[in-house]
Design a protein around this motif. Sequence first.
Motif, short mmCIF file in Angstrom:
data_model
loop_
_atom_site.label_atom_id
_atom_site.label_comp_id
_atom_site.label_asym_id
_atom_site.label_seq_id
_atom_site.Cartn_x
_atom_site.Cartn_y
_atom_site.Cartn_z
N HIS A 178 -8.02 9.52 55.54
CA HIS A 178 -7.94 10.88 54.13
C HIS A 178 -7.92 11.99 53.97
O HIS A 178 -9.11 11.95 55.80
CB HIS A 178 -8.42 10.42 52.91
CG HIS A 178 -8.67 9.21 52.26
ND1 HIS A 178 -9.53 7.64 53.02
CD2 HIS A 178 -8.08 9.05 51.17
CE1 HIS A 178 -8.68 6.84 52.00
NE2 HIS A 178 -8.32 7.55 51.02
N ASN B 3 -0.12 14.96 41.00
CA ASN B 3 -1.72 15.08 40.68
C ASN B 3 -1.89 14.82 42.57
O ASN B 3 -1.29 14.38 43.33
CB ASN B 3 -1.36 13.64 40.67
CG ASN B 3 -3.15 12.66 40.83
OD1 ASN B 3 -4.11 13.60 40.81
ND2 ASN B 3 -3.48 11.62 40.49
N GLU C 142 4.46 9.90 51.19
CA GLU C 142 3.86 10.29 50.78
C GLU C 142 3.91 11.86 50.97
O GLU C 142 3.34 13.40 50.70
CB GLU C 142 2.79 10.42 51.73
CG GLU C 142 1.43 8.96 51.66
CD GLU C 142 1.06 9.62 49.82
OE1 GLU C 142 0.85 10.41 49.20
OE2 GLU C 142 0.52 8.16 49.18
N SER D 178 -14.63 11.95 43.29
CA SER D 178 -13.60 13.63 43.13
C SER D 178 -14.26 14.99 42.83
O SER D 178 -13.40 15.91 43.71
CB SER D 178 -13.23 12.91 41.85
OG SER D 178 -11.91 13.31 41.44
N LEU E 77 -5.79 12.91 49.80
CA LEU E 77 -4.60 12.92 50.04
C LEU E 77 -4.65 11.66 50.97
O LEU E 77 -5.02 11.63 51.76
CB LEU E 77 -3.25 13.18 50.33
CG LEU E 77 -2.69 14.11 49.11
CD1 LEU E 77 -1.65 15.07 49.26
CD2 LEU E 77 -2.30 13.83 47.76
N ARG F 166 3.07 15.16 48.22
CA ARG F 166 2.11 15.43 47.58
C ARG F 166 1.40 16.17 48.86
O ARG F 166 1.15 17.71 48.06
CB ARG F 166 1.39 14.28 47.06
CG ARG F 166 1.69 13.64 46.11
CD ARG F 166 0.66 11.69 45.82
NE ARG F 166 1.16 11.43 45.29
CZ ARG F 166 1.79 11.49 44.02
NH1 ARG F 166 0.95 12.68 43.06
NH2 ARG F 166 1.95 10.28 42.30
N GLU G 34 1.27 18.24 36.05
CA GLU G 34 1.21 16.67 36.06
C GLU G 34 2.18 16.12 36.69
O GLU G 34 3.28 16.99 37.70
CB GLU G 34 1.33 16.50 34.96
CG GLU G 34 0.37 16.75 33.35
CD GLU G 34 -0.88 16.10 33.53
OE1 GLU G 34 -0.04 14.45 33.47
OE2 GLU G 34 -1.70 16.06 33.63
N ASP G 35 1.99 15.41 37.29
CA ASP G 35 3.11 13.89 37.95
C ASP G 35 4.21 14.41 36.93
O ASP G 35 4.20 14.23 36.23
CB ASP G 35 2.27 12.93 38.01
CG ASP G 35 1.96 12.66 40.11
OD1 ASP G 35 1.31 13.83 39.73
OD2 ASP G 35 1.43 11.37 40.53
N LYS H 85 -4.78 13.97 44.10
CA LYS H 85 -5.99 13.46 44.05
C LYS H 85 -5.53 12.41 44.06
O LYS H 85 -5.95 11.89 43.48
CB LYS H 85 -6.74 14.81 43.46
CG LYS H 85 -7.54 15.39 43.36
CD LYS H 85 -8.86 15.97 41.87
CE LYS H 85 -9.67 16.45 42.94
NZ LYS H 85 -11.71 16.62 41.94
N THR H 86 -5.49 11.37 44.46
CA THR H 86 -5.18 10.14 45.04
C THR H 86 -6.05 8.73 44.90
O THR H 86 -5.96 7.51 44.59
CB THR H 86 -2.98 9.78 45.23
OG1 THR H 86 -3.37 10.37 46.14
CG2 THR H 86 -2.39 11.07 44.31
N SER H 87 -6.78 9.66 46.19
CA SER H 87 -7.11 8.19 46.98
C SER H 87 -8.60 8.77 47.79
O SER H 87 -8.32 10.00 48.19
CB SER H 87 -6.60 8.11 47.85
OG SER H 87 -6.99 6.81 48.63
#
Lengths: 177, 728
Positions: free
Chosen positions: B34, B2, B92, B13, B20, B95, B118-119, B4-6
């Motif tokens: 970010h 993923n 992080e 979104s 990230l 990612r 997927e994660d 698009k975490t934050s």
Amino acid sequence: MSINEESFAADKLNILDCGRLKFTKEKSGFMTLETDGKTYNKVNLTRLQPFYEKTRFISVNYENDEKEFIEIGVIRDMKELSDGQFEVVNDFLEYKYYMPLITKICSIKENMRGSLFVKAVTTAGDKTICIRDWYRNFKLIGGKYLYVCDVEGNKYYCDDVEMRLDKKSLAAMEMFT
Amino acid sequence: MNLKTSFPKGVQSSEVLFSLPYDLNDRAQPVSGHLCVTDSEILVYLNNELKSRYYIDDFSEFKCEQLVGSSMMIGELKSGESIAFCIFRQQEFLRYAELCKLLDYYARTGRLITETPEDEPCCPKCGMPLEGAKECPFCANKTGLFIKLIKRVKPYRKYFIIALICTVFEQILWLIVPNITRMIIDDYVTPKNTDWVGFFVLCGLLVGLAALSCIPNSMNMRCSFKVALNMGKDLREDVFAKSERMSLSAVTKKTAGELIRRVSGDAAKLESFVTEKGKDFVVQAISLIALMAILFVMNWKLALLTVVPIPFVFLLTKKLFHTMAVRYTRVWRNMTDHDSVLHDILNGVRVVKAYGTEVQEIQKYTGYSLKAARACVRAEIVWYLTIPFAEFVMTVGNYLVLLFGGRLILDGGMKLGELVQFTTYVAMLYDPIRWFIHIPKEFSDAAVSASKVFEVLEDESSLKEAENAVESEISGEIELKNVYFGYREYAPVLKDITMKINKGEMIGIVGHSGVGKSTLINLILRLYDVTDGQILIDGRDIRSYAQKSLRSQIGVVLQETFLFDGSVLDNICYAKPDATFEEVVRAAKIANAHDFVTKLPDGYNTRVGNKGYQLSGGERQRIAIARAIIHDPKIIILDEATASLDTETEKQIQEALGRLTEGRTTIAIAHRLSTLSGADRLAVLDKGKLAEFDTHDNLMRKHGVYYGLVMAQRRTTKMRGQKQAAEV
């Protein structure tokens, strides 16, 4: 420099004269060094004894186009730098070696399968540090330096457990070090 | 993963492809920032405000620079300048590394992949990645762990059941004894009955029961021993086989001492735990229930007095379980360190002798040995300080029974024989209770070993064999197509390697140290799988070959020659155990080894000693060449095969290698470029990429990377010559 001088220069520790160093921050996150009329880009700084000396014996180096490691020299003590230069160098080292200091250990739980969950107060706030293979990643080095590396690769430390931690913290970590 | 975490405040979104967080500024102060990526831009936000904007098309490369305590995402502009976008803590890193891979792919191909896998599934309990395992090996139910262990008894269940029945039968025999004792006291001793026949019959019965119990006891021991030995053997073999099959990267993470401890020490501990404690658990549980039932039937009030302290004892031992487990883990760790140091020192005994550091090493070993002994003492001391107290509390019930039972006899409510029978049963009841009190100690110790053994058995890091893996003979044509590889996926060592090696061709791989030469060979041997791209042998993907079949057709000679303790013959036959003696001699002759082997007093039966130390470096190397040639490989790999030899020996080895490589596809690495003079073509690696691939003459004419390497080496040789001349 003759061939012989060149070949023997390799085994000498080149201590840099701090008065002749001028570091500036680069956009790349690394440093530019100007010294004796020469300019070095993408300079990296390395603590030669990261566990014991944060501001002494700092290697100043870079990679040339062939990706070879070239050491320009070593700063014996950062105190010899001017205040402004000290700050520039220290800022780089602080984020390169970013490691919150553990100031208190509240509790340690072990899950019987090699993982530790350490509830600690650190300079980056209260944390539950999850450590896998704790016998490798939760270590007391030289009897007093606590080195901790969590499952995500974040590092924590306590440079002198006897001096910095209270009795409760020491009792909590005793069984795991 | 993923990506698009934050999001920064105000950014939706749907507006960005990736977003990230980052948490450090360039003064190592915590910040809230970010990094967002759209289809054309990289946007860096600080405290929810846009700080910088970059166009992706302006960059030629993206990478994640892992520092010591933090990491940076860096982009290299087409102008050559580098930009650090942000700094973040290590959580992080993966990612950002994935994001860099995607952006880098875009910079190379112009195609931006926005769909990311997927994660990696994480354990819901501890949050740690599962790394391919079905359940978190760290949070797995401990009971489940032991069930898995008990299942290993299945092949020997017949013997296990016999042992169990024998033990239960023996326990039943002993349950009859107090009843006969009661009859003797109440019917003969107290009333002074002189019916000697009845008296002697009862006494005889007591002796008979004791004698009879020998039969089930003996059978029980025999069967238990059989189960224990076989289960231990299976476990040791499985752990060893699994550790051999594990991927090279997984094995190299563990020290030899650690693996030895898992194969022998931990497996042995589990062997005795499962067979002894597993069977005893059933027997003791049955005894406990049966004795309780008898006591309650005889006199429920006295029985209550007996059991009152027991819950307190169990509570205490339950508390102790965790403390003991931690202490035993510490013992395990110290014993592993001890084993590793021992293994290290004994393996390096030549270095120790050469430097005269025997005393230093003895002190080092003593230190580790002392630490391990102290850890054992500290683990046991808690137990031995607590258990006597627990046992005292447990037996309080016995004194209460004597007190109230005595009063019952005086009041005529109970006979003396009945009280003796009752107290005997009470004493017998303490045996299973004592067993259950001690089990947490054994359980903790075994749980630590079980976790270590299953960590190996359930390792999923092995290189996967293809479903319909092919076992076919190869001719030796190798092709690398856009090969990318990194020991860590996010840090590629080899980038975009494309080359074709013809059948029978000799290729030299050259480049600076650390450029990835040995890595390339490891990939051709399929010790690792490529991260991206393909390696084809005879036009077929290397991953579609059965690993055994592939490696049996590749011969390897390394700089560090490892010979196993055995004879010269055993070592030459290593890759082909069914080789005839004629084949062995032929291989030895090709390898220039036959002459020196013949001069040895025991010829081909000479033991080479641990790691072959009884032979010289050149002799070991020649045996290694014979070992590589005996199975007639189609591909030969030479990794610095002559680097550590003197000129004369090197000449002999080169001669042998010449014969070895004749007509076979050969890939050779050599630091001394002159050694590769016989190569048809040279692959020059630079910064992880294939910089040049041509013949020596063409490369010299080109004045490129290879020319630079040759010139640098010539200068070094000249310098050495001058220095030596000056010294003379």
